[in-house]
Design a protein around this motif. Structure first.
Motif, PDB file in Angstrom:
ATOM      1  N   CYS A  41       0.811  -1.213   0.000  1.00 28.67           N
ATOM      2  CA  CYS A  41       0.000   0.000   0.000  1.00 28.67           C
ATOM      3  C   CYS A  41       0.845   1.264   0.000  1.00 28.67           C
ATOM      4  O   CYS A  41       0.457   2.281  -0.581  1.00 28.67           O
ATOM      5  N   GLU A  42       2.011   1.211   0.619  1.00 32.70           N
ATOM      6  CA  GLU A  42       2.863   2.395   0.688  1.00 32.70           C
ATOM      7  C   GLU A  42       3.378   2.820  -0.679  1.00 32.70           C
ATOM      8  O   GLU A  42       3.843   3.950  -0.850  1.00 32.70           O
ATOM      9  N   ARG A  43       3.272   1.928  -1.674  1.00 32.51           N
ATOM     10  CA  ARG A  43       3.744   2.246  -3.028  1.00 32.51           C
ATOM     11  C   ARG A  43       2.601   2.630  -3.967  1.00 32.51           C
ATOM     12  O   ARG A  43       2.844   2.901  -5.139  1.00 32.51           O
ATOM     13  N   PHE A  45      -0.165   5.103  -5.208  1.00 36.47           N
ATOM     14  CA  PHE A  45      -0.541   6.509  -5.191  1.00 36.47           C
ATOM     15  C   PHE A  45      -1.870   6.679  -5.935  1.00 36.47           C
ATOM     16  O   PHE A  45      -2.268   5.828  -6.729  1.00 36.47           O
ATOM     17  N   ASP A  60      -4.471   3.515   6.069  1.00 35.25           N
ATOM     18  CA  ASP A  60      -4.201   4.910   6.386  1.00 35.25           C
ATOM     19  C   ASP A  60      -2.752   5.294   6.127  1.00 35.25           C
ATOM     20  O   ASP A  60      -2.409   6.482   6.152  1.00 35.25           O
ATOM     21  N   CYS A  62      -1.338   4.635   3.231  1.00 32.01           N
ATOM     22  CA  CYS A  62      -1.228   4.778   1.776  1.00 32.01           C
ATOM     23  C   CYS A  62      -1.162   6.249   1.375  1.00 32.01           C
ATOM     24  O   CYS A  62      -1.873   7.080   1.934  1.00 32.01           O
ATOM     25  N   PRO A  63      -0.334   6.579   0.386  1.00 29.78           N
ATOM     26  CA  PRO A  63      -0.257   7.960  -0.096  1.00 29.78           C
ATOM     27  C   PRO A  63      -1.397   8.288  -1.057  1.00 29.78           C
ATOM     28  O   PRO A  63      -1.179   8.702  -2.195  1.00 29.78           O
ATOM     29  N   HIS A  65      -4.773  10.611  -1.641  1.00 30.53           N
ATOM     30  CA  HIS A  65      -5.183  11.922  -1.174  1.00 30.53           C
ATOM     31  C   HIS A  65      -6.490  11.897  -0.376  1.00 30.53           C
ATOM     32  O   HIS A  65      -6.625  12.583   0.623  1.00 30.53           O
ATOM     33  N   SER A  67      -9.394   9.281   1.219  1.00 34.37           N
ATOM     34  CA  SER A  67      -9.809   7.909   1.510  1.00 34.37           C
ATOM     35  C   SER A  67     -11.225   7.914   2.083  1.00 34.37           C
ATOM     36  O   SER A  67     -11.511   8.622   3.061  1.00 34.37           O
TER      37      SER A  67
END
Length: 257
Positions: A41-43, A45, A60, A62-63, A65, A67
């Motif tokens: 998820c961190e990757r 966008f 939460d 995740c990048p 904008h 959610s």
């Protein structure tokens, strides 16, 4: 059954689900699942994401904008960025979300095919669809031989393995990119044994309580780009928070289980 009665039944299920995920067993599984989706998820966008489920937010980190959360009734909406509707009739346009997470809903809802179809419909062509499910042949799955375990969450409903959901995803023109197992524990214990979780995740052993499927739209079946909702870069929560669509919906053609 009327839509009103369906909403009441779903709200009752949501309250039971929130109670389970707030308890020790639910929190242990939730932490294992969050650790499972976190590195992926961190990757990811994008502009907009949606989580469909009864537990706390998993993505939460995740990048993304904006959610959105989901609730079956207005009284269960915890934030302004909450979509209030039936999960099989999302009041959103096609392909408007970069990430959609369906968290342990397909086991307990009476129309899981419709829910998956809706989740796939609102996922963008370049987006990610993530499904969390209970593993039928894990420790938790075998404990369901006792009828009492099937009367309460998480044992309620119909548990399906990754193979069955892979078939369902193919039906909605998605393909499975990976299946990850998480929530490893000893019989009678909670899923918070760091050694078991590390070994199980490293070798991706199908011996856990639950699994995560990451799916993408099948590129060979990609259609011309569909219209997108003209979202502003930053939307106030109320713009979608009060959205409700619980009226009669058109019939859908679904694949038999």
């Amino acid at each position: 059954m009327s839509n009103s009665r369906e909403a009441v039944a779903l709200a009752r299920l949501a309250r039971e689900g929130r109670q389970y995920w707030a308890g020790a067993s639910g929190q242990a599984i939730w932490r294992a699942e969050r650790a499972c989706i976190g590195p992926l998820c961190e990757r990811w966008f994008g502009a907009h994401a949606l989580e469909l489920g009864f537990g706390p937010a998993l993505t939460d980190m995740c990048p993304v904008h904006h959610s959105l959360r989901w609730a079956p009734t207005q009284e269960l909406a915890e934030t302004l960025s909450t979509l209030v509707c039936s999960p099989d009739a999302l009041p959103l346009p096609d392909g408007c979300l970069n990430l959609v997470v369906v968290h342990h809903l397909l086991e307990v809802l009476p129309n899981p095919h419709h829910v998956l179809q809706e989740a796939a419909r609102v996922t963008a062509d370049e987006g990610h669809l993530v499904l969390f499910g209970w593993l039928p042949f894990g420790i938790a799955g075998w404990s369901r031989v006792w009828p009492e375990r099937r009367r309460h969450l998480p044992g309620r409903g119909r548990w399906r393995g990754p193979g069955r959901l892979r078939d369902w995803l193919t039906f909605v023109d998605f393909e499975t990119h990976r299946v990850d197992y998480c929530g490893f524990r000893l019989p009678g214990g909670l899923a918070r044994n760091a050694v078991l979780e590390t070994v199980g995740r490293r070798h991706n052993l199908p011996l856990s309580d639950c699994y995560m499927i990451h799916a993408r739209r099948r590129s060979q079946l990609a259609q011309p780009r569909r219209g997108r909702m003209a979202f502003a870069p930053s939307l106030p929560g109320s713009a979608l928070g009060g959205a409700t669509r619980l009226g009669p919906q058109p019939e859908r053609v679904t694949e038999g289980e």
